[in-house]
Design a protein around this motif. Structure first.
Motif, PDB file in Angstrom:
ATOM      1  N   LYS A  69       0.836  -1.201   0.000  1.00 12.75           N
ATOM      2  CA  LYS A  69       0.000   0.000   0.000  1.00 12.75           C
ATOM      3  C   LYS A  69       0.872   1.251   0.000  1.00 12.75           C
ATOM      4  O   LYS A  69       1.973   1.245   0.552  1.00 12.75           O
ATOM      5  CB  LYS A  69      -0.890   0.032   1.252  1.00 12.75           C
ATOM      6  N   GLU A 110     -16.628   7.966   6.621  1.00 14.61           N
ATOM      7  CA  GLU A 110     -16.523   7.621   5.204  1.00 14.61           C
ATOM      8  C   GLU A 110     -15.095   7.832   4.692  1.00 14.61           C
ATOM      9  O   GLU A 110     -14.554   6.998   3.962  1.00 14.61           O
ATOM     10  CB  GLU A 110     -17.518   8.467   4.389  1.00 14.61           C
ATOM     11  N   VAL A 111     -14.495   8.950   5.065  1.00 12.20           N
ATOM     12  CA  VAL A 111     -13.105   9.204   4.673  1.00 12.20           C
ATOM     13  C   VAL A 111     -12.187   8.178   5.321  1.00 12.20           C
ATOM     14  O   VAL A 111     -11.255   7.652   4.681  1.00 12.20           O
ATOM     15  CB  VAL A 111     -12.686  10.634   5.072  1.00 12.20           C
ATOM     16  N   VAL A 140     -11.921   4.797   3.486  1.00 11.73           N
ATOM     17  CA  VAL A 140     -11.064   4.834   2.296  1.00 11.73           C
ATOM     18  C   VAL A 140      -9.587   4.849   2.708  1.00 11.73           C
ATOM     19  O   VAL A 140      -8.765   4.099   2.159  1.00 11.73           O
ATOM     20  CB  VAL A 140     -11.390   6.062   1.424  1.00 11.73           C
ATOM     21  N   GLU A 186      -8.529   1.394   4.251  1.00 11.65           N
ATOM     22  CA  GLU A 186      -8.530   0.264   3.320  1.00 11.65           C
ATOM     23  C   GLU A 186      -7.415   0.365   2.281  1.00 11.65           C
ATOM     24  O   GLU A 186      -6.847  -0.654   1.873  1.00 11.65           O
ATOM     25  CB  GLU A 186      -9.886   0.165   2.603  1.00 11.65           C
ATOM     26  N   LYS A 187      -7.096   1.564   1.850  1.00  8.45           N
ATOM     27  CA  LYS A 187      -6.223   1.723   0.681  1.00  8.45           C
ATOM     28  C   LYS A 187      -4.851   2.295   0.994  1.00  8.45           C
ATOM     29  O   LYS A 187      -3.974   2.304   0.114  1.00  8.45           O
ATOM     30  CB  LYS A 187      -6.930   2.598  -0.359  1.00  8.45           C
ATOM     31  N   LYS A 242     -13.503  17.337   2.532  1.00  9.84           N
ATOM     32  CA  LYS A 242     -14.115  16.046   2.247  1.00  9.84           C
ATOM     33  C   LYS A 242     -14.731  16.037   0.863  1.00  9.84           C
ATOM     34  O   LYS A 242     -14.557  15.090   0.086  1.00  9.84           O
ATOM     35  CB  LYS A 242     -15.179  15.709   3.297  1.00  9.84           C
ATOM     36  N   ILE A 246     -11.820  12.200  -0.880  1.00  7.41           N
ATOM     37  CA  ILE A 246     -12.167  10.841  -1.307  1.00  7.41           C
ATOM     38  C   ILE A 246     -11.897  10.687  -2.796  1.00  7.41           C
ATOM     39  O   ILE A 246     -11.352   9.670  -3.267  1.00  7.41           O
ATOM     40  CB  ILE A 246     -13.626  10.517  -0.961  1.00  7.41           C
ATOM     41  N   GLU A 247     -12.253  11.683  -3.573  1.00  7.61           N
ATOM     42  CA  GLU A 247     -11.990  11.671  -5.016  1.00  7.61           C
ATOM     43  C   GLU A 247     -10.488  11.546  -5.283  1.00  7.61           C
ATOM     44  O   GLU A 247     -10.056  10.751  -6.132  1.00  7.61           O
ATOM     45  CB  GLU A 247     -12.536  12.959  -5.638  1.00  7.61           C
ATOM     46  N   LEU A 299      -8.140  10.350  -3.235  1.00  4.97           N
ATOM     47  CA  LEU A 299      -7.642   9.060  -2.763  1.00  4.97           C
ATOM     48  C   LEU A 299      -7.997   7.940  -3.730  1.00  4.97           C
ATOM     49  O   LEU A 299      -7.173   7.045  -3.992  1.00  4.97           O
ATOM     50  CB  LEU A 299      -8.202   8.768  -1.374  1.00  4.97           C
ATOM     51  N   ASP A 300      -9.202   7.959  -4.254  1.00  5.72           N
ATOM     52  CA  ASP A 300      -9.618   6.916  -5.202  1.00  5.72           C
ATOM     53  C   ASP A 300      -8.773   6.962  -6.471  1.00  5.72           C
ATOM     54  O   ASP A 300      -8.372   5.909  -7.007  1.00  5.72           O
ATOM     55  CB  ASP A 300     -11.095   7.075  -5.543  1.00  5.72           C
ATOM     56  N   ASP A 352      -5.281   5.627  -5.667  1.00  5.59           N
ATOM     57  CA  ASP A 352      -5.339   4.173  -5.495  1.00  5.59           C
ATOM     58  C   ASP A 352      -5.391   3.479  -6.856  1.00  5.59           C
ATOM     59  O   ASP A 352      -4.693   2.474  -7.082  1.00  5.59           O
ATOM     60  CB  ASP A 352      -6.566   3.810  -4.662  1.00  5.59           C
TER      61      ASP A 352
END
Length: 707
Positions: A71, A97-98, A101, A104-105, A157, A167-168, A170-171, A174
Motif C-alpha cells: 500500500k 466515510e473518509v 477509504v 482500506e487503501k 471532504k 475521497i476523489e 484518494l480513489d 489508489d
C-alpha cells in the motif's frame, strides 16, 4: 502533572484526558476508542488519537506494514495550533466515510512538524517541487520506501472552492497505484533527484558590502510605504529583516534602513496583529495594514520580535521600543512559561473552532466592563464600532499614535497613558473569564533557546533582574529535562517526558542563548557551556568532506537526504545561527579554529545567498559581524559589584555591531598607582587601546567617542 490552564478550558481538559489515559492496559493499536497516536507524547498527535483513521506515528512499524500489504503511505503533517489542520480534521479525519477509504487503501502516518522539523522540511521541499507551493496541513503520498509521488495541503471532504474532495483524490491515487506502478516509481525517481539538487547549498566568497547592499535593495523594493512591513497580504512581522536593517544602517548610514525598521515596529505595535490587551504578537496579518491577524501566538515570534525591538532601542535610544520588548516579554512570562521554567510552544487561534473568538469585542462588551465615559473614549481609541471590523466583532487596534489621540482629546500624554493602562487591565481581566484557546504545552529546545536569548538580552539592556532569573531557570530546565543519559540534547518535552534527538537548530539556538547569557552576566559558566555546545555541533552536524552543517545529526536515519538548510524563514536557519555563534565565540576566546569553522559555514552558503540575499539575512548579519571593525571591551577585577553591573549596562544600551566582550584575569589591567578600584574596563577599537576606566561616566564617554 497538571497546570492551572489545563483545569480552565475544555480543549486542554481534552488534552489532559488523552495524555493521562492508562495506556499500559491498551492493545498496541489503541483499542476500540483510540488509534496508535494515543501512545504519543505530541499534543498534535494526541489531538488525532480518537480519529477513526488508523493513524500510525512515524516509524518502522508503519512502513513495514505498507511494504507487506503493498500500500502507499498517506502522510499528514501539521501542528497543534494550526487552524487549517483543525478544519481538515473536522471535515475529513473525523469522518467515517473518509476513514474507511484511508484505512482500506493506505497506511496513514501523522507527524508533528514542530517535533520533527527534519521530516517536515524534507516533504515541504517535495511539495514545492511538485506543486510550486506548500503549507499546513501538508499531505504527502509516498511509497513504503518513503519516496513521495503526490503532494497537497488542505483537502476538504467534498470539492469546494476549486479544491478536489479528499475521497476523489484518494480513489484516483489508489487506481493509479494499482494500474500504473511503473509511472509511480518513475515519478518517485524524478522527485528524489530534484530533492537532492534542492538541498545542496552553493558556495561563494566572503564579500559583505556588495551582497548586503543587494539585500537592502530587495528590502526597499518589498517595503510597503503606506503600512510598513514587507510585501502584501498575508504580511508577516519578519523581525530578523529588521535586525538586519539596523546592522546595515549602522554600517552604511543609510537612513532609510532605520526608518523602514522604525515604521514597521510602530505599525505592528499599533495594529491588530499585536494583542493590545494581553500583549504578544500574533503570527501574521491577513491584510496589508496589520489589522486582521491569524490569531496564533508562537513562541518564536515573541522571541524574535523582542530581539528586533531591543536592536531598535540600542540604535535609537527611543524608549518605546524597549517598552514593546518588555510588553512581549511580560506576556511570555505570564502566559507561556511552565511551572518548571521552560516555555510552551504556542497559543491556538481558535476557540471552539471559531478563529479569534477570544480576542475580539463588541461595543456592548466594552460598555459592560468600563463606565460609560471611559467606554466611549476607549472605543474611539481602539476604533470599536457597532458593525465591527472582523465578522461583526472588533479587533482592537490603534488607528493613530497615542500622542496624536491624546492631543485630539485634549489630555496630557501621561494622563492618557494611565487611562489606557487602566482600561487594558480591566478589559484583560474580563477577557480572562472567556473560554481560552488551546495552549500547546509542548516545550521545544530550539524555540526555548530563542526565548532565553531574547530574555537575556532584555536583562542586558534593561538591567531588570526578572529577565535574568527567567533565563537562568529556563536554561536549567533544558539542562535537566532535555538531555538524555549520554548528554545528547533532545528536541521536545511534554508532560514530564523528553523525546527525539535534537536537530541543528536546537543546538544552535541554545548556543545563542548561552552566548547571550555570557554577555549579559560575564559569568564564565555560560562561556564554557557555549564552547562545549559548539564542539557538539561540529561533532554531530559537520560534513566530513566540506563546510556547511547538516540539519539532522549523524545519528539520524529517517531521511531520504540529509539537508544543509540555509534559508531564513520566520526564524533564522540553524546554519546561520551556528555560523554566528562560532564567529562570536572565536573572537571572544581568540580560538582560531572556531572562527575558521564559522567562516567556512558562511562560505558554503554565500553563492546561494548572493543569488537570493533575502533568504539569508542572518548569514549576512554574521558576515557583517565577522568583517566589521571590532570593539573590544574587557572587564577586569570583580564583575559582581554594582559598579560593574552599571558599566556593563552602559555597554549593552548601545548598538555596537562589532562588540567583543571579554573578562580578563583579576588585576590583569594595570591601573595607576594608588587606584584601588574593584572593577576596571578597557576599550580597544580602531587599532588603539584606550586608557582603562573605573567609572561609568568615563566608560560612557569612551563609548560615545567610538560610536
Amino acid at each position: 502533572m497538571t497546570s492551572e490552564y489545563d483545569k480552565n478550558i475544555a480543549e486542554n481538559d481534552r488534552m489532559y484526558r488523552l495524555a493521562n489515559v492508562d495506556t499500559e492496559n491498551l492493545p498496541e493499536d489503541g483499542g476500540p476508542d483510540f488509534n496508535r497516536l494515543i501512545f504519543s507524547q505530541s499534543p498534535y498527535l494526541l489531538q488525532h488519537a480518537e480519529n477513526p483513521v488508523d493513524w500510525y506515528p512515524w516509524g518502522d512499524e508503519a512502513f513495514t506494514k505498507a511494504k507487506s500489504e503493498d500500500k502507499p503511505v498517506f502522510l499528514s503533517i501539521g501542528y497543534a495550533t494550526c487552524h487549517w489542520c483543525h478544519v481538515m480534521e473536522r471535515e475529513s479525519f473525523e469522518d467515517d466515510e473518509v476513514a474507511v477509504v484511508l484505512n482500506e487503501k493506505f497506511v496513514c502516518i501523522k507527524v508533528d512538524r514542530e517535533e520533527r522539523p527534519d521530516i517536515d522540511d524534507q516533504y515541504m521541499t517535495v511539495a514545492q517541487l511538485l506543486t510550486g507551493g506548500g503549507g499546513w496541513p501538508l499531505t504527502i503520498i509516498m511509497t513504503a520506501d518513503k519516496e513521495p509521488f503526490f503532494a497537497a495541503t488542505y483537502l476538504p471532504k467534498t470539492p469546494k472552492q476549486q479544491l478536489p474532495g479528499i475521497i476523489e483524490v484518494l480513489d484516483k491515487i489508489d487506481e493509479f497505484w494499482n494500474t500504473n506502478r511503473d509511472a509511480v516509481l518513475d515519478n518517485c525517481s524524478q522527485v528524489l533527484q530534484g530533492l537532492k539538487k534542492a538541498v545542496e547549498p552553493h558556495a561563494g566568497v566572503l564579500e559583505d558590502e556588495a551582497v548586503m547592499a543587494k539585500a537592502f535593495q530587495v528590502l526597499i523594493s518589498a517595503f510597503d510605504n503606506t503600512w510598513a512591513g514587507f510585501g502584501v497580504a498575508p504580511k508577516f512581522p519578519l523581525p530578523h529583516y529588521l535586525s538586519f536593517l539596523i546592522r546595515f544602517w549602522k554600517k552604511s548610514r543609510a537612513v532609510n534602513a532605520l526608518w523602514m525598521t522604525e515604521d514597521t515596529l510602530k505599525m505592528i505595535r499599533r495594529g491588530g496583529i499585536f494583542d493590545q490587551l494581553g500583549f504578544g504578537i500574533h503570527r501574521y496579518s491577513v491584510d496589508k495594514q496589520w489589522l486582521v491577524p491569524h490569531f496564533e501566538k508562537m513562541l518564536y515570534d515573541q522571541a524574535m520580535m523582542v530581539h528586533a525591538c531591543l536592536d531598535a532601542y540600542q540604535a535609537t535610544g527611543d524608549s518605546q521600543y524597549r517598552a514593546t520588548a518588555g510588553e512581549i516579554a511580560s506576556f511570555v512570562l505570564k502566559e507561556m512559561r511552565s511551572s518548571e521554567g521552560g516555555f510552551y510552544s504556542a497559543w491556538d487561534a481558535d476557540t471552539d473552532g471559531v478563529e479569534g473568538e477570544y480576542y475580539t469585542w463588541t461595543r456592548q462588551e466594552i460598555f459592560s466592563v468600563l463606565d460609560s465615559d471611559a467606554a466611549e473614549m476607549a472605543c474611539r481609541l481602539f476604533d470599536i464600532s457597532e458593525q465591527g471590523n472582523f465578522e461583526g466583532r472588533n479587533i482592537l487596534h490603534l488607528p493613530v499614535p497615542v500622542q496624536e489621540f491624546a492631543d485630539k482629546e485634549g489630555i496630557p500624554l501621561e494622563n492618557m497613558q494611565q487611562k489606557i493602562e487602566n482600561w487594558r487591565i480591566a478589559l484583560e481581566t474580563a477577557r480572562k473569564e472567556r473560554k481560552k484557546p488551546l495552549r500547546d504545552e509542548k516545550i521545544l529546545s530550539a524555540w526555548n533557546g530563542l526565548m532565553i536569548s531574547a530574555l537575556a538580552k532584555c536583562f542586558a539592556v534593561t538591567g531588570e533582574s526578572l529577565y535574568r532569573e527567567a533565563s537562568e531557570t529556563a536554561l536549567r530546565f533544558i539542562t535537566n529535562q532535555l538531555r538524555n543519559a549520554e548528554g545528547r540534547l533532545l528536541r521536545s518535552w511534554y508532560r514530564g517526558k523528553a523525546s527525539i534527538h535534537g536537530f541543528l537548530e536546537d543546538y544552535a539556538f541554545i548556543g545563542w542563548a548561552l552566548i547571550q547569557m555570557y554577555e549579559a552576566t560575564l559569568e564564565r559558566q555560560y562561556l564554557d557551556a557555549a564552547r562545549k555546545n559548539c564542539k557538539e555541533v561540529l561533532k554531530l552536524f559537520a560534513d566530513d568532506e566540506q563546510y556547511g552543517l547538516f540539519d539532522s545529526g549523524s545519528d539520524s536515519k529517517d531521511l531520504l537526504v540529509r539537508k544543509k538548510g540555509g534559508h531564513d524563514g520566520v526564524i533564522p536557519s540553524g546554519n546561520a545561527v551556528a555560523a554566528m555563534n562560532l564567529i562570536r565565540l572565536g573572537k571572544i576566546t581568540a580560538d582560531s579554529r572556531l572562527l575558521e569553522e564559522g567562516k567556512g559555514i558562511l562560505r558554503s552558503f554565500m553563492g546561494s545567498i548572493d543569488g537570493n540575499p533575502i533568504t539569508g539575512l542572518h548569514f549576512l548579519s554574521a558576515l557583517d559581524y565577522l568583517s566589521c571593525p571590532e570593539t573590544e571591551v574587557t572587564f577586569s577585577g570583580r564583575i559582581d559589584t554594582a559598579t560593574a553591573r552599571e558599566m556593563l549596562l552602559s555597554v549593552h544600551k548601545r548598538l555596537i555591531p562589532g562588540l567583543v566582550l571579554r573578562v580578563s584575569e583579576e588585576n590583569a589591567i594595570v591601573l595607576p598607582k594608588g587606584n584601588k578600584a574593584e572593577t576596571v574596563v578597557q576599550i580597544c577599537a580602531s587599532g588603539t587601546c584606550r586608557l582603562p576606566v573605573t567609572e561609568t561616566a568615563e566608560l560612557e564617554r569612551l563609548l560615545d567617542e567610538i560610536a
